[in-house]
Motif scaffolding. Sequence first.
Motif, PDB file in Angstrom:
ATOM      1  N   HIS A   1     -38.499 -35.757  27.392  1.00  0.00           N
ATOM      2  CA  HIS A   1     -38.431 -34.355  27.788  1.00  0.00           C
ATOM      3  C   HIS A   1     -39.685 -33.931  28.543  1.00  0.00           C
ATOM      4  CE1 HIS A   1     -35.505 -34.629  24.431  1.00  0.00           C
ATOM      5  NE2 HIS A   1     -34.823 -33.785  25.188  1.00  0.00           N
ATOM      6  N   GLY A   2     -40.286 -34.883  29.264  1.00  0.00           N
ATOM      7  CA  GLY A   2     -41.437 -34.565  30.102  1.00  0.00           C
ATOM      8  C   GLY A   2     -41.039 -33.719  31.296  1.00  0.00           C
ATOM      9  N   ILE A   3     -42.027 -33.152  31.971  1.00  0.00           N
ATOM     10  CA  ILE A   3     -41.808 -32.153  33.010  1.00  0.00           C
ATOM     11  C   ILE A   3     -40.903 -32.618  34.145  1.00  0.00           C
ATOM     12  CG2 ILE A   3     -43.916 -32.826  34.247  1.00  0.00           C
ATOM     13  CD1 ILE A   3     -44.317 -29.820  34.893  1.00  0.00           C
ATOM     14  N   PHE A   4     -40.901 -33.917  34.457  1.00  0.00           N
ATOM     15  CA  PHE A   4     -40.111 -34.402  35.585  1.00  0.00           C
ATOM     16  C   PHE A   4     -38.656 -34.678  35.222  1.00  0.00           C
ATOM     17  CE2 PHE A   4     -44.498 -36.079  36.371  1.00  0.00           C
ATOM     18  CZ  PHE A   4     -44.838 -35.106  37.300  1.00  0.00           C
ATOM     19  N   ASN A   5     -38.325 -34.481  33.953  1.00  0.00           N
ATOM     20  CA  ASN A   5     -36.990 -34.882  33.512  1.00  0.00           C
ATOM     21  C   ASN A   5     -36.238 -33.757  32.809  1.00  0.00           C
ATOM     22  OD1 ASN A   5     -35.227 -37.155  33.571  1.00  0.00           O
ATOM     23  ND2 ASN A   5     -35.472 -37.413  31.365  1.00  0.00           N
ATOM     24  N   VAL A   6     -36.735 -32.516  32.960  1.00  0.00           N
ATOM     25  CA  VAL A   6     -36.091 -31.387  32.285  1.00  0.00           C
ATOM     26  C   VAL A   6     -35.971 -30.201  33.226  1.00  0.00           C
ATOM     27  CG1 VAL A   6     -36.778 -31.985  29.935  1.00  0.00           C
ATOM     28  CG2 VAL A   6     -38.331 -30.627  31.355  1.00  0.00           C
ATOM     29  N   ASP A   7     -35.104 -29.262  32.852  1.00  0.00           N
ATOM     30  CA  ASP A   7     -34.930 -27.996  33.554  1.00  0.00           C
ATOM     31  C   ASP A   7     -35.214 -26.868  32.570  1.00  0.00           C
ATOM     32  OD1 ASP A   7     -33.905 -29.048  36.070  1.00  0.00           O
ATOM     33  OD2 ASP A   7     -32.123 -29.616  34.938  1.00  0.00           O
ATOM     34  N   GLY A   8     -34.961 -25.646  33.028  1.00  0.00           N
ATOM     35  CA  GLY A   8     -34.952 -24.499  32.138  1.00  0.00           C
ATOM     36  C   GLY A   8     -36.301 -24.161  31.522  1.00  0.00           C
ATOM     37  N   GLU A   9     -36.260 -23.669  30.289  1.00  0.00           N
ATOM     38  CA  GLU A   9     -37.449 -23.146  29.630  1.00  0.00           C
ATOM     39  C   GLU A   9     -38.502 -24.220  29.363  1.00  0.00           C
ATOM     40  OE1 GLU A   9     -38.146 -19.933  29.196  1.00  0.00           O
ATOM     41  OE2 GLU A   9     -36.268 -19.634  30.309  1.00  0.00           O
ATOM     42  N   SER A  10     -38.068 -25.431  29.019  1.00  0.00           N
ATOM     43  CA  SER A  10     -39.028 -26.501  28.764  1.00  0.00           C
ATOM     44  C   SER A  10     -39.819 -26.832  30.020  1.00  0.00           C
ATOM     45  CB  SER A  10     -38.310 -27.753  28.253  1.00  0.00           C
ATOM     46  OG  SER A  10     -39.241 -28.791  27.999  1.00  0.00           O
ATOM     47  N   TRP A  11     -39.119 -26.887  31.155  1.00  0.00           N
ATOM     48  CA  TRP A  11     -39.793 -27.146  32.432  1.00  0.00           C
ATOM     49  C   TRP A  11     -40.759 -26.014  32.765  1.00  0.00           C
ATOM     50  CZ3 TRP A  11     -38.868 -24.041  36.868  1.00  0.00           C
ATOM     51  CH2 TRP A  11     -39.609 -24.430  37.986  1.00  0.00           C
ATOM     52  N   LYS A  12     -40.322 -24.765  32.588  1.00  0.00           N
ATOM     53  CA  LYS A  12     -41.180 -23.612  32.890  1.00  0.00           C
ATOM     54  C   LYS A  12     -42.441 -23.637  32.037  1.00  0.00           C
ATOM     55  CE  LYS A  12     -37.558 -20.362  34.343  1.00  0.00           C
ATOM     56  NZ  LYS A  12     -36.845 -19.094  33.991  1.00  0.00           N
ATOM     57  N   PHE A  13     -42.276 -23.930  30.759  1.00  0.00           N
ATOM     58  CA  PHE A  13     -43.423 -23.963  29.850  1.00  0.00           C
ATOM     59  C   PHE A  13     -44.430 -25.028  30.276  1.00  0.00           C
ATOM     60  CE2 PHE A  13     -45.169 -26.419  26.265  1.00  0.00           C
ATOM     61  CZ  PHE A  13     -46.112 -25.505  25.812  1.00  0.00           C
ATOM     62  N   GLN A  14     -43.948 -26.244  30.538  1.00  0.00           N
ATOM     63  CA  GLN A  14     -44.850 -27.332  30.904  1.00  0.00           C
ATOM     64  C   GLN A  14     -45.558 -27.045  32.224  1.00  0.00           C
ATOM     65  OE1 GLN A  14     -43.422 -31.465  30.182  1.00  0.00           O
ATOM     66  NE2 GLN A  14     -41.575 -30.485  29.359  1.00  0.00           N
ATOM     67  N   ARG A  15     -44.831 -26.475  33.155  1.00  0.00           N
ATOM     68  CA  ARG A  15     -45.423 -26.160  34.457  1.00  0.00           C
ATOM     69  C   ARG A  15     -46.485 -25.062  34.327  1.00  0.00           C
ATOM     70  NH1 ARG A  15     -44.157 -27.272  39.772  1.00  0.00           N
ATOM     71  NH2 ARG A  15     -44.873 -25.717  41.278  1.00  0.00           N
ATOM     72  N   GLN A  16     -46.194 -24.068  33.505  1.00  0.00           N
ATOM     73  CA  GLN A  16     -47.139 -22.968  33.318  1.00  0.00           C
ATOM     74  C   GLN A  16     -48.441 -23.467  32.696  1.00  0.00           C
ATOM     75  OE1 GLN A  16     -45.854 -19.931  30.593  1.00  0.00           O
ATOM     76  NE2 GLN A  16     -47.292 -18.417  31.374  1.00  0.00           N
ATOM     77  N   VAL A  17     -48.338 -24.299  31.666  1.00  0.00           N
ATOM     78  CA  VAL A  17     -49.543 -24.830  31.013  1.00  0.00           C
ATOM     79  C   VAL A  17     -50.324 -25.728  31.974  1.00  0.00           C
ATOM     80  CG1 VAL A  17     -50.404 -26.301  29.143  1.00  0.00           C
ATOM     81  CG2 VAL A  17     -48.542 -24.687  28.704  1.00  0.00           C
ATOM     82  N   ALA A  18     -49.608 -26.585  32.688  1.00  0.00           N
ATOM     83  CA  ALA A  18     -50.274 -27.537  33.595  1.00  0.00           C
ATOM     84  C   ALA A  18     -50.940 -26.835  34.769  1.00  0.00           C
ATOM     85  CB  ALA A  18     -49.258 -28.557  34.106  1.00  0.00           C
ATOM     86  N   SER A  19     -50.406 -25.692  35.189  1.00  0.00           N
ATOM     87  CA  SER A  19     -50.921 -25.016  36.379  1.00  0.00           C
ATOM     88  C   SER A  19     -52.388 -24.617  36.242  1.00  0.00           C
ATOM     89  CB  SER A  19     -50.074 -23.774  36.688  1.00  0.00           C
ATOM     90  OG  SER A  19     -50.204 -22.807  35.656  1.00  0.00           O
ATOM     91  N   HIS A  20     -52.866 -24.421  35.011  1.00  0.00           N
ATOM     92  CA  HIS A  20     -54.263 -24.016  34.795  1.00  0.00           C
ATOM     93  C   HIS A  20     -55.247 -25.113  35.181  1.00  0.00           C
ATOM     94  CE1 HIS A  20     -53.116 -20.292  32.842  1.00  0.00           C
ATOM     95  NE2 HIS A  20     -52.316 -20.952  32.023  1.00  0.00           N
ATOM     96  N   GLU A  21     -54.757 -26.344  35.328  1.00  0.00           N
ATOM     97  CA  GLU A  21     -55.648 -27.464  35.642  1.00  0.00           C
ATOM     98  C   GLU A  21     -55.858 -27.666  37.136  1.00  0.00           C
ATOM     99  OE1 GLU A  21     -57.471 -29.491  33.481  1.00  0.00           O
ATOM    100  OE2 GLU A  21     -56.889 -27.794  32.236  1.00  0.00           O
TER     101      GLU A  21
END
Length: 509
Positions: A125-145
């Motif tokens: 369920h890593g960022i490249f293999n999911v849609d929806g809320e899980s993808w949004k969450f991972q992208r939001q956290v990663a964006s700070h880097e």
Amino acid sequence: MLCLQLLACFFFLLLLPVLSILFLTRASAPKKQSSPPPSTTISPPRSYPVIGSFLALVANRHRRIQWLTDILQVTPSATYVLRRNIGIRQVLVANPAVVQHILKTNFHNYGKEGSNGTLQDFLGHGIFNVDGESWKFQRQVASHEFNTKSLRKFVETVVDTELSDRLIPILSSAAATGTVLDFQDILQRFAFDNICKIAFGFDPAYLLPSLPQTKFAQAFEDSVTISSDRFRSLFPFVWKIKKLLNIGSEKRLRIAISEVQEFAKNIIREKKHELSEKSSLDSVDLLSRFLGSGHSDENFVTDIVISFILAGRDTTSAALTWYLWLLSKNPHVEYEVLKEINEKSEATAFDEVKDMVYTHASLCESMRLYPPVAADTKEAVNDDVLPDGTVVRKGMLVTYVPYAMGRMETLWGSDWANFKPERWLEKDEAENKQWKFVGRDAYTYPVFQAGPRICLGKEMAFLQMKRVVAGILRRFKVVPALEEGVEPEFVPQLTSKMKGGLPVRIVER
């Protein structure tokens, strides 16, 4: 209706071995022409009842990405519906308007369902293999880097340290002894150390002078290769049966993924221990952010770690491998790159690479011809009609092909086959006719995806690549050690590879 489909499937499976043998025998028969036919003779594959274009798929299975490119190049709309077998259809796309439709305009109708099952074992369920809320969450956290402060730190501490302490000494030693290096392997090691240090605060020390072979590295490579083979499988049910029975390649994949997951979990456990021991860290990395976000599920965080290793290790190393080979084939481009590097030598590491306009253009041009991700597949959630009129039914796979798009005459002109950084540049009259970078829109050049899923690490990737190019070329000339007339083969796995690596000799300037 179901009975008719089962009957058709039964007869297809009965006839398939015979048809395949006959077609392959014919395909391998001696031909009068010793050179490939001109592009004007290329035409879309013939399609037959029930089996569709399966025979053409079999015949071109070892050059599939080039075959798909040939088809798209001669299709007026640059969108083609490939009939695979038993009614399965796949839409192939090299049309920027259609790419914009699926990646932005109608983004929510094109998800990862078609691929996430194939990659579930590896990427979970890593960022490249999911849609929806899980993808949004991972992208939001990663964006700070990926802010300017983090990028500067990445270049001036992580990349520069790996460059000066590990890569340069290895190249100096190879130059002194005449050793042939596999530069693809060297660049993968370099990128792997970098991503682990910046994202996880962990140094795997993979780029040591001894070039150590580790169980993890081999397991990761096996995981990528076998997972990619699942995508290319003409009969997906075959790998599913092998997985069920735990035999062959699927058994090897299970063992490899287990090794990769254990490596990732060890990183996570060490980071958890570090967080528990200190009230605050000197710096916050990507893994710390995820662990501090309230997600304590170790398996979920493991999937995230593996996804970022894949992105950080394989994409930039693939891009640089092809880039260095293209430079060796185009000495006039290498001259211009080296000239720019020497002009920027007084600047700090970050400011140097930030302002390398010609080098940036040459990297864009290299990735146009050899994109790190050759094709990307989505699945239609609902029925749709593409901008060119192509009808898409619910559940159909839609694949846009950056490799083919970089080879479209309609997009890049009749000289598309030439390695020409100048197509990305123009003279700035206000700045003493200095080069000014002129980018293409992300839908004409979707090398970093586009729309809501556009690559977060795009700027980081360019900064790392330009710093590596400057660090290497300022001191060394990289000379491919390939046989005369031999050109490397592009292998489109999850990320592209150069088949067999890139053997090189290092020469001090």
